[in-house]
Write an enzyme that holds these catalytic residues in place. Structure first.
Site: not given
Ligand code: SAH
Length: 476
Positions: A22-23, A43, A227, A250, A272, A304-305, A333, A385, A414
């Protein structure tokens, strides 16, 4: 990536299938769908294979596999339930460098077969690198429902105009913009609705109305990438990420997020990082202007924002001054993303009436923010920071009146699977952070709400081997 995905042209090429069950029948069918010339060695044959052999659509070699059967085969699939035969096929094929697939036996394979969504000529192939075929099949089922059945027709329709459109537009970007307009707009809808004649007419009208050589109008998308966890992108961010010609990013943008930017978009890294400003802010501002003036759709992707400690405002000021069109897409953010994933509700009513976001970026090692009005009980303080200045910040907050026992947390990377949370107090956190070898990016949260972490922490990923792409950008 453990396997290199490719699409092979096997039209009229000899392909060998070992096994007649089958396969093997299913695999032979797939090879035939792609136009391969199938020879089955077994066979005995399943009834389907037998019919195909009788009508001459496949060749049958009755008997056991012999290395000599490999002949000129372009690829070999072993689908027997006899491990010894499968092993023999694999070894013989590998010796001749013929790609071989042994069903359900990744160890013996030199290629694996993906789950396929067939909207020919559009084909989507999904693989779990042999690790979890069930997961790949589930994903396939979801995509099946998302990709309209008529997408194959749409691809064929587009193919029939490909040359003409290519002649019309000398510049590649113009050509792409044209196709995007066609494939996302009313013309595509007409094709999907089976209104082919109208679609052709509309396409030709659009083409005629487009003076192929006017300079394309550039624009800038200032996009917050969140984030780190790509699940936290907005739909709008994702859409713009998929259509940008060039991305300026960045270090804070996570590789997993960057992965979702259009594959062929040019990538410009402008760094940065603390103490390692790869490109000065003025130069970044100028770069954005220049790229947009070249007619490109520029994605300025930020962690983030963009408006929260992101200098996004300065970048669009320069754009505005130069008359470049832009739009801004907010991102989650760090303060909200990280606190959610750390189980620290920033303004839980029992503990805080307000919340302030401050930067702990120290100039000359001193705290250059005015902590009066910030160091208050009943207020949550989120410090961006702040890792480097953590000892000074904690000392100063105490000097400005907060008890040394005020709960405080530091969270590294996070929202990602590398997230690390350390909690203590203003008195203990600096030492704990050193002991835990915390590295940027980290966010510091100060206030009684931190107490809730023990009870509410819900996201506790353990490191997964090889799970390298799901990190936030920086680790230096
Ligand atoms: N515009 C970004 C902030 C840029 S300043 C935003 O809105 O989130 C960079 C600082 O953000 C880092 O030094 C760190 O304090 C914080 N930060 C960003 N992503 C973070 C993450 N995944 N985990 C912890 N801190 C993060």
């Amino acid at each position: 990536m453990d396997f290199f995905p490719v699409f092979l042209d096997i039209k009229n090429k000899p392909c060998l299938v070992i096994g007649g069950g089958e396969v093997a029948t299913r695999k032979a069918g797939m090879v035939m769908q792609a136009g391969g010339r199938v020879t089955v060695v077994a066979p005995e044959l399943s009834s389907t294979l037998k019919k195909l052999a009788d009508t001459g659509e496949i060749t049958h070699i009755a008997g056991k596999f012999q290395p000599s059967h490999l002949g000129e085969a372009l690829l070999v699939i072993a689908a027997t339930d006899d491990r010894a035969i499968n092993q023999q096929v694999s070894a013989a094929a590998k010796a001749l460098r013929i790609p071989v697939n042994v069903v359900d036996n990744p160890d013996l394979c030199s290629f694996i077969m993906p789950s396929v969504i067939d909207r020919s000529p559009l084909v989507v192939a999904i693989s779990s690198s042999g690790v979890s075929p069930v997961l790949a099949r589930m994903l396939r089922a979801r995509l099946e429902t998302l990709i309209p059945a008529a997408y194959g027709r749409l691809a064929q329709f587009a193919a029939s105009f490909r040359e003409q459109v290519k002649q019309h537009f000398i510049q590649q970007p113009m050509r792409r913009i044209f196709w995007e307009k066609i494939l996302q707009g009313p013309v595509a809808e007409m094709v999907l609705a089976g209104q082919d004649q109208e679609a052709r007419k509309a396409l030709l009208q659009t083409l005629a109305a487009d003076d192929g050589n006017a300079a394309p109008r550039g624009e800038v998308y200032l996009v917050g990438g969140g984030p780190g966890n790509p699940d936290l992108l907005t739909f709008r961010a994702l859409r713009l990420m998929q259509q940008a010609d060039v991305v300026v990013h960045d270090h804070l943008v996570s590789p997993a997020v960057l992965e979702l930017v259009r594959r062929d978009a040019e990538r410009i890294y402008v760094g940065k990082e603390r103490d390692n400003h790869t490109m000065r802010q003025e130069n970044i501002n100028e770069l954005l202007v220049r790229l947009a003036q070249e007619g490109k759709r520029v994605l300025r992707l930020k962690g983030g924002d963009p408006f929260v400690f992101g200098r996004g405002g300065e970048e669009i000021e320069t754009l505005a001054a130069n008359g470049i069109p832009f739009q801004v897409v907010p991102g989650i953010t760090a303060a909200t993303g990280v606190s959610a994933y750390a189980g620290i509700p920033l303004t839980h009513r029992d503990y805080a009436q307000s919340c302030v976001f401050v930067t702990g970026h120290l100039k000359d090692g001193s705290v250059n923010i005015d902590l009066t009005g910030i160091a208050k009980t009943n207020q949550t303080i989120v410090i961006y920071m702040g890792l480097l200045g953590l000892p000074t910040l904690c000392q100063e907050l105490v000097a400005h009146g907060l008890p040394a026992t005020t709960p405080a947390a530091i969270v590294q990377q996070g929202t990602t699977y590398q997230q690390k949370v350390i909690t203590g107090t203003l008195a203990t956190l600096p030492k704990l952070a050193v002991e835990a070898k915390m590295k940027p990016p980290t966010l510091i949260i100060v206030g009684d709400v931190v107490k809730l972490h023990d009870k509410l922490a819900w996201f506790k990923p353990e490191p997964i081997d090889g799970g390298s792409s799901f990190t936030t950008g920086q680790s230096k």
